[in-house]
Design an enzyme around this catalytic site. Structure first.
Site, PDB file in Angstrom:
ATOM      1  N   ASP A   1       0.854  -1.183   0.000  1.00 25.64           N
ATOM      2  CA  ASP A   1       0.000   0.000   0.000  1.00 25.64           C
ATOM      3  C   ASP A   1       0.887   1.228   0.000  1.00 25.64           C
ATOM      4  O   ASP A   1       1.983   1.210   0.570  1.00 25.64           O
ATOM      5  CB  ASP A   1      -0.910   0.012   1.230  1.00 25.64           C
ATOM      6  CG  ASP A   1      -1.985  -1.056   1.175  1.00 25.64           C
ATOM      7  OD1 ASP A   1      -2.359  -1.469   0.067  1.00 25.64           O
ATOM      8  OD2 ASP A   1      -2.463  -1.467   2.247  1.00 25.64           O
TER       9      ASP A   1
ATOM     10  N   ASP B   1      -7.040  -1.399  -4.472  1.00 22.93           N
ATOM     11  CA  ASP B   1      -8.099  -1.147  -3.490  1.00 22.93           C
ATOM     12  C   ASP B   1      -9.074  -0.094  -4.010  1.00 22.93           C
ATOM     13  O   ASP B   1     -10.292  -0.213  -3.829  1.00 22.93           O
ATOM     14  CB  ASP B   1      -7.499  -0.669  -2.167  1.00 22.93           C
ATOM     15  CG  ASP B   1      -6.585  -1.698  -1.521  1.00 22.93           C
ATOM     16  OD1 ASP B   1      -6.727  -2.895  -1.829  1.00 22.93           O
ATOM     17  OD2 ASP B   1      -5.725  -1.294  -0.717  1.00 22.93           O
TER      18      ASP B   1
END
Length: 172
Positions: free
Chosen positions: A126, A144
């Site tokens: 991330d 995401d």
């Protein structure tokens, strides 16, 4: 048969996600929680744009959204693979409304991107970190984002498409 448009959307999402994660993995500084520069050792992009802050931070996510279920990484992998297989079969073998093709392609492309991470890095990478008007949003990635956009799109479509249609009655 799955349309080429959905296939190419999934590929574009997957490739964009993989490229961004490659650069995040290799070029973003690893987190130093003792660090005194921008939050969590990230690279600031903008710090106060109408109350919004954005930075690039390298985070190893071993769970699902926000790191939940991090102790069940193998189960999450199996769940993700089954989910992708189910969505893929749905697109290939079932009749569906054409308006659902793009959001399903976004979900599939994003989910495949997160699975590829597990095999390449041992965790999901991330890197996008927002602070929205004082709320520190969990760090996320392009996959995401694609998954969330696809889910919201399907939710909004199902909400709008099930609204009662106005019927005109003939006066007798």
């Amino acid at each position: 048969m799955m349309k080429f448009k959905a296939f190419w959307i999934s590929i574009v999402v997957l490739m964009s996600d993989m490229i961004s994660k490659y650069y995040a993995f290799h070029y973003l500084p690893k987190p130093l929680f003792e660090s005194y520069w921008y939050p969590y050792g990230g690279i600031p992009v903008f710090q106060d744009f109408f109350g919004v802050q954005f930075s690039l931070n390298y985070v190893e996510n071993r769970g699902a959204i926000g790191g939940i279920f991090a102790d069940f990484q193998e189960y999450l992998l199996v769940f993700r693979i089954l989910l992708i297989a189910s969505l893929f079969c749905y697109l290939l073998f079932y009749r569906y409304e054409k308006k659902l093709e793009i959001p399903l392609a976004l979900i599939i492309g994003g989910a495949v991107g997160n699975i590829v991470d597990y095999f390449l890095y041992g965790h999901v990478v991330d890197m996008l970190h927002f602070v929205l008007w004082g709320y520190d949003y969990p760090v996320f990635n392009l996959a995401d984002s694609a998954i969330c956009i696809g889910i919201v799109w399907i939710f909004l479509y199902s909400f709008v498409s099930t609204s009662p249609k106005s019927s005109t009655k003939a006066n007798v």
